[in-house]
Design a protein around this motif. Structure first.
Motif, PDB file in Angstrom:
ATOM      1  N   THR A 221       0.831  -1.206   0.000  1.00  0.00           N
ATOM      2  CA  THR A 221       0.000   0.000   0.000  1.00  0.00           C
ATOM      3  C   THR A 221       0.861   1.250   0.000  1.00  0.00           C
ATOM      4  N   ILE A 222       1.874   1.252   0.846  1.00  0.00           N
ATOM      5  CA  ILE A 222       2.792   2.401   0.908  1.00  0.00           C
ATOM      6  C   ILE A 222       3.487   2.594  -0.438  1.00  0.00           C
ATOM      7  N   GLY A 223       3.968   1.493  -1.026  1.00  0.00           N
ATOM      8  CA  GLY A 223       4.651   1.585  -2.307  1.00  0.00           C
ATOM      9  C   GLY A 223       3.745   2.082  -3.424  1.00  0.00           C
ATOM     10  N   THR A 224       2.494   1.621  -3.436  1.00  0.00           N
ATOM     11  CA  THR A 224       1.555   2.040  -4.479  1.00  0.00           C
ATOM     12  C   THR A 224       1.171   3.506  -4.331  1.00  0.00           C
ATOM     13  N   LEU A 225       0.988   3.964  -3.098  1.00  0.00           N
ATOM     14  CA  LEU A 225       0.668   5.379  -2.878  1.00  0.00           C
ATOM     15  C   LEU A 225       1.828   6.288  -3.292  1.00  0.00           C
ATOM     16  N   GLN A 226       3.037   5.736  -3.346  1.00  0.00           N
ATOM     17  CA  GLN A 226       4.209   6.507  -3.762  1.00  0.00           C
ATOM     18  C   GLN A 226       4.627   6.196  -5.201  1.00  0.00           C
ATOM     19  N   LEU A 227       3.765   5.548  -5.959  1.00  0.00           N
ATOM     20  CA  LEU A 227       4.085   5.116  -7.323  1.00  0.00           C
ATOM     21  C   LEU A 227       4.508   6.302  -8.190  1.00  0.00           C
ATOM     22  N   PHE A 228       5.651   6.153  -8.845  1.00  0.00           N
ATOM     23  CA  PHE A 228       6.192   7.265  -9.629  1.00  0.00           C
ATOM     24  C   PHE A 228       6.898   6.799 -10.903  1.00  0.00           C
ATOM     25  N   ASP A 229       7.914   5.933 -10.756  1.00  0.00           N
ATOM     26  CA  ASP A 229       8.810   5.598 -11.872  1.00  0.00           C
ATOM     27  C   ASP A 229       8.074   5.017 -13.066  1.00  0.00           C
ATOM     28  N   GLU A 230       7.191   4.046 -12.815  1.00  0.00           N
ATOM     29  CA  GLU A 230       6.498   3.392 -13.925  1.00  0.00           C
ATOM     30  C   GLU A 230       5.636   4.372 -14.712  1.00  0.00           C
TER      31      GLU A 230
END
Length: 292
Positions: A221-230
């Motif tokens: 969840t934390i990683g998805t809320l910070q999604l950027f590179d893709e």
């Protein structure tokens, strides 16, 4: 000075280095960003504006779009990835499976690839004349190439496929490690009692993996809320803002549009608030309940 006091001083001297470094590179930027979120202005010419930036969030259409996009990724991708990770880990934990080491390595490898490199590969694969469209057309599954990168719906699907491909193997390792700590005799007893594979999975595996499910759910969840590179490397947030995430919006506010660091910091803390809310919900739903 006695030995105990001397030992404490030596111990704290080592710990103090870490405390100073963490304070400088973690806590100070967090506090400074919080203060910055109450300021507004162009570039470094900032003035204190109180809660104006936070009020602006409720009227900012681009923020609402970015929040909606991020929510879609979160709601669709995280459960999909967690389910795939568990199923794959159960399959790879089979004692009779040959070449387990090869399969485990192959599925985990995407997690160690460069974010930029794999995003560029996905962009090429899903381009109008890329391998995916070529195969779909040749197999007569579609009549015309799918606009994976320029259609709002399919662009989101592409991003979801990309992050699922990269992070499923990473989460699989946690489940695989937990499964190897479960006594195999539990499953043998269940089979003797006539429990099917599905029932063993739902009644034994999932309950015993509950702490790991909670951990991977929160970190994902934390990683998805910070999604950027893709998003930046595959669709650049397009078409329009159809795939823009909150982190991408923060980048645009800081470096692409007229620099507005105060409002960018506000959006950053909106992500922090969302992470706290979702983490609390997941702890409430998935945490152990102890009767008082």
């Amino acid at each position: 000075m006695n030995i105990r006091s001397r030992t404490n001083i030596i111990s704290w001297s080592f710990v103090s280095i870490a405390i100073v470094m963490i304070s400088i590179f973690y806590f100070y930027p967090m506090i400074d960003a919080l203060i910055l979120s109450f300021k507004a202005g162009l570039g470094n010419n900032l003035n204190f504006v109180g809660f104006d930036n936070y009020k602006r969030l409720f009227t900012d259409s681009t923020f609402r779009v970015a929040l909606a996009n991020t929510s879609i990724y979160l709601i669709v991708q995280v459960p999909l990835m967690i389910a795939l990770s568990m199923i794959i880990s159960v399959l790879l934990n089979d004692r009779n499976l040959k070449f387990k080491g090869f399969f485990r390595t192959a599925i985990f490898l995407p997690a160690v690839t460069s974010l930029v490199a794999y995003s560029v590969v996905f962009k090429a694969l899903f381009s109008p004349d890329g391998l995916i469209n070529t195969l779909l057309v040749k197999l007569h599954l579609v009549n015309a190439p799918i606009q994976w990168l320029t259609d709002p719906f399919w662009a989101k699907v592409t991003i979801i496929l990309a992050i699922t491909w990269r992070w499923t193997g990473y989460n699989m390792i946690f489940y695989l490690s937990a499964l190897q700590n479960i006594d195999h005799s539990i499953y043998e007893a269940a089979r003797i009692d006539g429990a099917s594979a599905v029932k063993q999975f739902t009644k034994i595996t999932i309950p015993l993996l509950k702490p790991i499910i909670l951990f991977t759910s929160i970190t994902s969840t934390i990683g998805t809320l910070q999604l950027f590179d893709e998003v930046v490397n595959i669709t650049k947030g397009g078409p329009g803002n159809a795939t823009t995430t909150l982190s991408h919006y923060i980048y645009n506010l800081s470096f692409k549009y007229t620099p507005d660091f105060g409002y960018a910091a506000t959006v950053s803390y909106a992500i922090v608030i969302l992470i706290v809310i979702f983490s609390i919900i997941q702890f409430r739903v998935g945490g152990d309940r102890k009767d008082g």
